[in-house]
Design an enzyme around this catalytic site. Structure first.
Site, PDB file in Angstrom:
ATOM      1  N   GLU A  50       0.858  -1.057  -0.011  1.00 60.89           N
ATOM      2  CA  GLU A  50      -0.108  -0.034  -0.012  1.00 60.89           C
ATOM      3  C   GLU A  50       0.920   1.219  -0.028  1.00 60.89           C
ATOM      4  O   GLU A  50       1.995   1.333   0.808  1.00 60.89           O
ATOM      5  CB  GLU A  50      -0.936   0.148   1.255  1.00 60.89           C
ATOM      6  CG  GLU A  50      -1.931  -1.033   1.183  1.00 60.89           C
ATOM      7  CD  GLU A  50      -2.709  -0.793   2.512  1.00 60.89           C
ATOM      8  OE1 GLU A  50      -2.557   0.056   3.568  1.00 60.89           O
ATOM      9  OE2 GLU A  50      -3.483  -1.592   2.610  1.00 60.89           O
ATOM     10  N   ASP A  61      -5.080   9.662  10.002  1.00 63.24           N
ATOM     11  CA  ASP A  61      -3.707   9.397  10.505  1.00 63.24           C
ATOM     12  C   ASP A  61      -3.201   9.832  11.589  1.00 63.24           C
ATOM     13  O   ASP A  61      -3.690  10.935  12.001  1.00 63.24           O
ATOM     14  CB  ASP A  61      -2.908   9.718   9.364  1.00 63.24           C
ATOM     15  CG  ASP A  61      -3.235   9.016   7.930  1.00 63.24           C
ATOM     16  OD1 ASP A  61      -3.644   7.943   7.950  1.00 63.24           O
ATOM     17  OD2 ASP A  61      -3.022   9.663   6.807  1.00 63.24           O
TER      18      ASP A  61
END
Length: 279
Positions: A50, A61
């Site tokens: 990824e 995040d």
């Protein structure tokens, strides 16, 4: 038509083991070093890669991945450079699946049709967009599927049985189960709860289920791999990049090896997970 992601998970199922899915931010700490790291990942033991698409407002995040995105942006990373990174990787490796992960805004700015065409020609296999719910499938998910890309959806501990069918609709490649509530890299998953959640998701779909968020060590990976089809590791790898940089945030001779050494240990953990479950 089967994609690289489909073929890879099918091959690993035949081997009787889970996949190690590695996440790194594209262009971190710079384009050249990022390519060296990505090129080295399959040999180190990564089964699926990824790549984060750097964005200035990465709401899901944690601090580690946020900082990586900012490093990449400061080094000049753009969507075009991210796709060029994939294209360069494909010159050496035509089998390892590549998934781009991130947020819709950079794709929207680039242009959806242009992005899908360029991503396909570069060798991208799938997309994970954390801020596009199923209600917005016509924006990107359906066009991506028509373009031959897998669209991987996130399921979370709060995705109940009533919501799960909507999440799974149009999902392909694999299902990404977020093992904790909150942002990336902040807590370790409860493996007992993860196993139960994976079993519940599998009652609704035949797709592989990969588990991420909070997996940092080979022991974590081994425990998750006992029940999941894939183990996703991101923050720990991104932090290995950060720890290898010099005081100016530049790559050093240690940077590539810091990541690949960790990946090799995680890969051994993943490969031990199904053995442990069978014993």
């Amino acid at each position: 038509m089967a994609t690289r992601i489909d073929r890879r998970f099918a091959a690993l199922k035949a081997e009787g083991r889970a996949a190690l899915v590695t996440f790194l931010m594209a262009g971190d700490p710079d384009q050249g070093t990022s390519l060296k790291i990505v090129n080295a990942l399959p040999q180190a033991g990564a089964d699926v890669i990824e790549l984060g698409m750097p964005f200035t407002d990465p709401m899901a995040d944690g601090p580690v991945i946020q900082a990586a995105g900012l490093r990449a942006l400061r080094a000049g990373q753009t969507m075009g450079r991210t796709l060029a990174l994939v294209r360069a990787f494909r010159e050496r490796d035509n089998e390892t699946p590549i998934v781009l992960m991130g947020y819709y805004n950079p794709i929207y700015i680039y242009g959806v049709d242009r992005f899908l065409a360029d991503a396909g020609s570069a060798g991208v296999d799938g997309l994970i967009l954390v801020d596009l719910p199923p209600e917005e499938d016509d924006e990107l998910c359906v066009p991506a599927l028509r373009a031959g890309l897998n669209f991987v959806r996130l399921a979370t501990p709060t995705t109940d049985d009533q919501r799960l069918p909507a999440v799974l609709n149009n999902t392909s490649g694999f299902v990404y189960y977020v093992s904790i509530t909150g942002i990336t890299g902040m807590a370790a998953p409860d493996t007992g709860k993860v196993a139960a959640a994976v079993a519940r998701i599998k009652r609704h779909t035949s797709l592989p289920v990969a588990v991420g968020f909070g997996v940092k060590t080979a022991a974590h990976a081994r425990a998750i791999a006992a029940s999941a089809d894939g183990v996703v590791v991101g923050s720990a790898l991104v932090d290995a990049v950060r720890a290898s940089l010099d005081q100016d945030g530049k790559a050093t001779a240690r940077t590539v090896g810091a990541v690949t050494d960790l990946v090799a240990g995680l890969a051994e953990g993943v490969r031990g997970g199904r053995r442990q479950a069978a014993e």
